[in-house]
Structures are given as C-alpha cells and as structure tokens.
Design a protein around this motif. Structure first.
Motif, short mmCIF file in Angstrom:
data_model
loop_
_atom_site.label_atom_id
_atom_site.label_comp_id
_atom_site.label_asym_id
_atom_site.label_seq_id
_atom_site.Cartn_x
_atom_site.Cartn_y
_atom_site.Cartn_z
N ALA A 180 0.84 -1.19 0.00
CA ALA A 180 0.00 0.00 0.00
C ALA A 180 0.88 1.24 0.00
CB ALA A 180 -0.92 -0.01 1.21
N ALA A 181 0.38 2.32 -0.58
CA ALA A 181 1.13 3.57 -0.67
C ALA A 181 0.55 4.59 0.30
CB ALA A 181 1.10 4.12 -2.09
N VAL A 182 1.43 5.33 0.95
CA VAL A 182 1.05 6.44 1.82
C VAL A 182 1.67 7.71 1.25
CG1 VAL A 182 1.24 7.47 4.12
CG2 VAL A 182 0.88 4.98 3.87
N ILE A 183 0.84 8.65 0.87
CA ILE A 183 1.33 9.95 0.40
C ILE A 183 1.52 10.81 1.64
CG2 ILE A 183 0.87 11.95 -1.04
CD1 ILE A 183 -1.01 9.99 -2.65
N PHE A 184 2.76 11.17 1.90
CA PHE A 184 3.13 11.85 3.14
C PHE A 184 3.46 13.30 2.83
CE2 PHE A 184 6.70 12.28 6.47
CZ PHE A 184 5.86 12.97 7.33
N TYR A 185 2.66 14.21 3.37
CA TYR A 185 2.84 15.64 3.13
C TYR A 185 3.65 16.27 4.26
CZ TYR A 185 -0.58 15.41 -0.63
OH TYR A 185 -1.23 15.12 -1.80
N SER A 186 4.67 17.01 3.86
CA SER A 186 5.58 17.62 4.81
C SER A 186 5.00 18.90 5.41
CB SER A 186 6.90 17.96 4.12
OG SER A 186 6.71 19.04 3.21
#
Length: 245
Positions: free
Chosen positions: A32-38
């Motif tokens: 699974a992919a997690v889009i991680f916003y800084s």
C-alpha cells in the motif's frame, strides 16, 4: 524491514514538475502507498526519517515537494526565521487548485506504480496535515492521518486564504485520524471544536486524539520533540493504516 530511501520521480502536474521522494521496502512484492505531506519546509531530514519509519512498517511512502512551482526541485527550507517566513509565505501564495491538482497527480501515479497494490492512504504534519486531509477528499484514499493540521478550522489555506476543506468533509470516503497538541497555538481549543463538529455533522468515519504537547511534537529536532508521544502516535498510525490499507 529493510527499505530503500534514494528513489525520486518528477511528475508532470498542471503547474509544473513536482519531485516526489519515495521510501519503500526492498523486498519483492506489492505494498500500500502512503502519500506523506511535509510541513512548510519541504523534505527535511526529520521528514525523511519519519517517512523511513512508516516505510519500514511495510508501506510505500511518497513525499511530494509541496512548493515545486516556486522553488527549484530538491529545495529544502531551513528551520530558521528565513525558512519559516518563506514557507509561510508560499503556503498562502499557492492556489488551492494547485494543491488539489498535485494531489490528484500523485494519487493517480501511485495507483500505477509497479510496487503498489492499489491501496492509497495519506499522512501529513502541520501544513501537510491539512493537505493530507484535503487529498483524502479523493475517492481512492482509504485512510488519512492528520497531525496538527493548520488552517483547517479558519479556512485560510492557499491564495486568497479562503479554502473550503472544512465544508467538504462529507466527501471523505475513508477513515481519518486527527492528532493535536493542546498547547499548539496554531490550532486553539475553539478551532479544534470547529473541526470536530464539522466531522460529526458530515457523519465522517474518524478518530480524534489530543495530547499535552506543542506544535510539531513529532519533529525529532528542536525543543518541541516528544519521543514518548512520537512512539504512541506511530502506533496509532500503524493501526489506522493496518485496518484500512
């Protein structure tokens, strides 16, 4: 789990190339992919370490450079007054439509990435907490972990400072998790109540956590870092993603 941390891809968005940093397990398989916003400083070393931690639990973590239209690809802003002022300026200069088109671009790409199993989640801190929530309005996002998300309660993100995120929470399809510090001046008590009331009105699936902590308590540099609370929050994140992704 052994991970690789040096992969990047430059995605074409309606507002220009956006560099994304990819952290993922080296073992063969699909994840699974997690889009991680800084936060406003882009992909700093603390952000990289947090992304690596999540990837080490068995996820592909994709970290977009949120200000790619305004800074050269690869730019990292410093944790100082100049970097803070620049990051805060760009937070309000960038149009909401550009934040949204960035999210759509990376979500659609992640679904086709050869190592991804098609399940998508989002996560973010500070500015990124808001962007993770807003990206979760996309119907393919199954879970979002939003840490001390700024500018949600007062609808002031983006150009013109008039975003509509809090009014669109009924569009959330997945489960969201909100984590705030009670001593965070950026999201006061009244603001947290506004967000929770909006979630209740939208009949959203969400969990809510508040701790005695300051803003940016996950950042493992500087005086606000709370290592024990970091561990507690990572357990919450892994449970959220585990049951949804």
């Amino acid at each position: 789990m052994i991970i690789q941390t040096n992969e990047t891809i430059d995605l074409k968005t309606p507002t220009g190339l956006m560099r994304c940093h990819i952290f993922r397990p080296v073992a063969e398989g699909k994840y699974a992919a997690v889009i991680f916003y800084s936060e406003i400083y882009q992909v700093t070393q603390p952000i990289r370490r947090l992304a690596a931690y999540i990837a080490g639990q068995g996820y592909i973590v994709i970290v977009p450079e949120v200000y790619h239209e305004y800074e050269p690809l690869g730019t990292v802003l410093e944790y100082d007054k100049e970097g803070t002022d620049r990051g805060n300026c760009l937070k309000f200069e960038k149009p909401i439509s550009a934040y949204d088109s960035d999210a759509n671009t990376v979500i659609e790409w992640a679904k086709t990435y050869e190592h991804c199993n098609g399940h998508i989640g989002t996560m973010g801190v500070c500015l990124g907490g808001h962007l993770a929530l807003r990206a979760a309005l996309h119907s393919d996002v199954k879970a979002a972990a939003c840490f001390y998300a700024t500018n949600v309660h007062d609808s002031t993100l983006g150009q013109g400072q008039c975003d509509n995120t809090i009014h669109r929470l009924n569009e959330l399809k997945g489960e969201t998790m909100f984590v705030f510090g009670r001593q965070d001046p950026h999201v006061p008590f009244e603001g947290r109540i506004q967000i929770q009331q909006a979630l209740h009105k939208a009949e959203a699936s969400y969990e809510w956590h508040e701790f005695n902590a300051q803003h940016a308590f996950l950042r493992d540099e500087g005086p606000r870092y709370d290592a024990a609370l970091f561990q507690t929050c990572m357990e919450l994140v892994i449970r959220l993603f585990g049951r949804n992704l």
